[in-house]
Design a protein around this motif. Structure first.
Motif, PDB file in Angstrom:
ATOM      1  N   GLY A  42      60.606 -63.725  46.799  1.00 28.80           N
ATOM      2  CA  GLY A  42      61.832 -64.319  46.741  1.00 28.80           C
ATOM      3  C   GLY A  42      62.918 -63.641  45.780  1.00 28.80           C
ATOM      4  O   GLY A  42      64.033 -63.466  46.257  1.00 28.80           O
ATOM      5  N   LEU A  43      62.247 -62.783  45.130  1.00 25.50           N
ATOM      6  CA  LEU A  43      63.238 -62.048  44.117  1.00 25.50           C
ATOM      7  C   LEU A  43      63.496 -61.060  45.032  1.00 25.50           C
ATOM      8  O   LEU A  43      64.694 -60.243  44.727  1.00 25.50           O
ATOM      9  CB  LEU A  43      62.289 -61.602  42.756  1.00 25.50           C
ATOM     10  CG  LEU A  43      62.125 -62.532  41.679  1.00 25.50           C
ATOM     11  CD1 LEU A  43      61.515 -62.001  40.728  1.00 25.50           C
ATOM     12  CD2 LEU A  43      63.408 -63.158  41.317  1.00 25.50           C
ATOM     13  N   PRO A  49      69.991 -62.901  46.383  1.00 25.18           N
ATOM     14  CA  PRO A  49      71.318 -62.342  46.347  1.00 25.18           C
ATOM     15  C   PRO A  49      71.910 -62.636  44.825  1.00 25.18           C
ATOM     16  O   PRO A  49      72.793 -63.010  44.635  1.00 25.18           O
ATOM     17  CB  PRO A  49      72.208 -63.196  47.126  1.00 25.18           C
ATOM     18  CG  PRO A  49      71.531 -64.613  47.363  1.00 25.18           C
ATOM     19  CD  PRO A  49      70.067 -64.213  47.247  1.00 25.18           C
ATOM     20  N   ARG A  50      71.233 -62.145  43.897  1.00 29.56           N
ATOM     21  CA  ARG A  50      71.590 -61.969  42.450  1.00 29.56           C
ATOM     22  C   ARG A  50      71.609 -60.613  41.819  1.00 29.56           C
ATOM     23  O   ARG A  50      71.056 -59.768  42.485  1.00 29.56           O
ATOM     24  CB  ARG A  50      70.666 -62.864  41.494  1.00 29.56           C
ATOM     25  CG  ARG A  50      70.522 -64.356  41.931  1.00 29.56           C
ATOM     26  CD  ARG A  50      69.511 -65.005  40.773  1.00 29.56           C
ATOM     27  NE  ARG A  50      69.388 -66.295  41.111  1.00 29.56           N
ATOM     28  CZ  ARG A  50      68.348 -66.806  41.774  1.00 29.56           C
ATOM     29  NH1 ARG A  50      67.535 -66.259  42.425  1.00 29.56           N
ATOM     30  NH2 ARG A  50      68.525 -68.215  42.163  1.00 29.56           N
ATOM     31  N   SER A  51      72.398 -60.555  40.700  1.00 27.90           N
ATOM     32  CA  SER A  51      72.562 -59.450  40.122  1.00 27.90           C
ATOM     33  C   SER A  51      71.312 -59.133  39.412  1.00 27.90           C
ATOM     34  O   SER A  51      70.716 -59.942  39.012  1.00 27.90           O
ATOM     35  CB  SER A  51      73.877 -59.336  39.135  1.00 27.90           C
ATOM     36  OG  SER A  51      73.504 -60.202  38.056  1.00 27.90           O
ATOM     37  N   GLY A  52      71.064 -57.854  38.910  1.00 30.26           N
ATOM     38  CA  GLY A  52      69.877 -57.422  38.084  1.00 30.26           C
ATOM     39  C   GLY A  52      69.858 -58.336  36.701  1.00 30.26           C
ATOM     40  O   GLY A  52      68.921 -58.770  36.235  1.00 30.26           O
ATOM     41  N   VAL A  53      71.076 -58.510  35.928  1.00 30.27           N
ATOM     42  CA  VAL A  53      71.183 -59.208  34.815  1.00 30.27           C
ATOM     43  C   VAL A  53      70.791 -60.758  35.063  1.00 30.27           C
ATOM     44  O   VAL A  53      69.874 -61.059  34.438  1.00 30.27           O
ATOM     45  CB  VAL A  53      72.362 -59.340  34.223  1.00 30.27           C
ATOM     46  CG1 VAL A  53      72.603 -60.086  32.960  1.00 30.27           C
ATOM     47  CG2 VAL A  53      72.848 -57.738  33.778  1.00 30.27           C
ATOM     48  N   GLU A  54      71.109 -61.225  36.293  1.00 28.51           N
ATOM     49  CA  GLU A  54      70.820 -62.766  36.416  1.00 28.51           C
ATOM     50  C   GLU A  54      69.281 -62.843  36.798  1.00 28.51           C
ATOM     51  O   GLU A  54      68.461 -63.586  36.342  1.00 28.51           O
ATOM     52  CB  GLU A  54      71.546 -63.307  37.778  1.00 28.51           C
ATOM     53  CG  GLU A  54      73.187 -63.360  37.486  1.00 28.51           C
ATOM     54  CD  GLU A  54      73.890 -63.792  38.485  1.00 28.51           C
ATOM     55  OE1 GLU A  54      73.501 -63.487  39.539  1.00 28.51           O
ATOM     56  OE2 GLU A  54      75.001 -64.357  38.358  1.00 28.51           O
ATOM     57  N   THR A  55      68.921 -61.732  37.600  1.00 27.90           N
ATOM     58  CA  THR A  55      67.496 -61.780  37.995  1.00 27.90           C
ATOM     59  C   THR A  55      66.380 -61.716  36.727  1.00 27.90           C
ATOM     60  O   THR A  55      65.518 -62.349  36.630  1.00 27.90           O
ATOM     61  CB  THR A  55      66.828 -60.599  39.185  1.00 27.90           C
ATOM     62  OG1 THR A  55      67.802 -60.761  40.295  1.00 27.90           O
ATOM     63  CG2 THR A  55      65.679 -60.717  39.482  1.00 27.90           C
ATOM     64  N   ARG A  56      66.739 -60.513  35.841  1.00 25.60           N
ATOM     65  CA  ARG A  56      66.083 -60.656  34.606  1.00 25.60           C
ATOM     66  C   ARG A  56      66.117 -61.653  33.809  1.00 25.60           C
ATOM     67  O   ARG A  56      64.802 -62.037  33.167  1.00 25.60           O
ATOM     68  CB  ARG A  56      66.547 -59.256  33.986  1.00 25.60           C
ATOM     69  CG  ARG A  56      66.283 -57.824  34.551  1.00 25.60           C
ATOM     70  CD  ARG A  56      66.332 -56.762  33.534  1.00 25.60           C
ATOM     71  NE  ARG A  56      67.844 -56.617  33.404  1.00 25.60           N
ATOM     72  CZ  ARG A  56      68.745 -55.665  34.253  1.00 25.60           C
ATOM     73  NH1 ARG A  56      68.229 -55.418  35.341  1.00 25.60           N
ATOM     74  NH2 ARG A  56      69.915 -55.940  33.951  1.00 25.60           N
ATOM     75  N   GLU A  57      66.830 -62.399  33.490  1.00 30.88           N
ATOM     76  CA  GLU A  57      67.042 -63.610  32.962  1.00 30.88           C
ATOM     77  C   GLU A  57      66.340 -64.735  33.470  1.00 30.88           C
ATOM     78  O   GLU A  57      65.445 -65.410  32.978  1.00 30.88           O
ATOM     79  CB  GLU A  57      68.500 -64.277  32.566  1.00 30.88           C
ATOM     80  CG  GLU A  57      68.579 -65.469  31.751  1.00 30.88           C
ATOM     81  CD  GLU A  57      68.197 -65.286  30.551  1.00 30.88           C
ATOM     82  OE1 GLU A  57      67.741 -66.159  29.783  1.00 30.88           O
ATOM     83  OE2 GLU A  57      68.261 -64.067  30.072  1.00 30.88           O
TER      84      GLU A  57
END
Length: 78
Positions: free
Chosen positions: A24-25, A29-37
């Motif tokens: 899923g990751l 379609p998320r930014s790196g910052v959003e994905t890390r959070e």
């Protein structure tokens, strides 16, 4: 025998969840910052679930050991 089945089931569920989250990751379609959070939050959730499962298993083992007549670490106490 049943304990091994339960352990295998839990391992399979956790492995499946990890694979599903990973895939899923990769396609999210998320930014790196959003994905890390999101990863931090999910890791925290998994930690809480693992601790809860650990306590549950420990309680079940203690519940079985106590009626047998001991603490599960040696001879029965009289």
């Amino acid at each position: 025998m049943e304990e091994n089945t339960n352990r295998g089931l839990m391992a399979g569920l956790l492995a499946g969840a990890a694979i599903g989250i990973s895939l899923g990751l990769l396609y999210a379609p998320r930014s790196g910052v959003e994905t890390r959070e999101m990863l931090r939050k999910r890791a925290d959730d998994m930690k809480v679930r693992a601790e809860s499962l650990s306590h549950s298993i420990r309680d079940k083992v203690a519940g079985v050991a106590h009626p047998i007549g001991g603490d599960g670490h040696g001879e029965a106490q009289t």
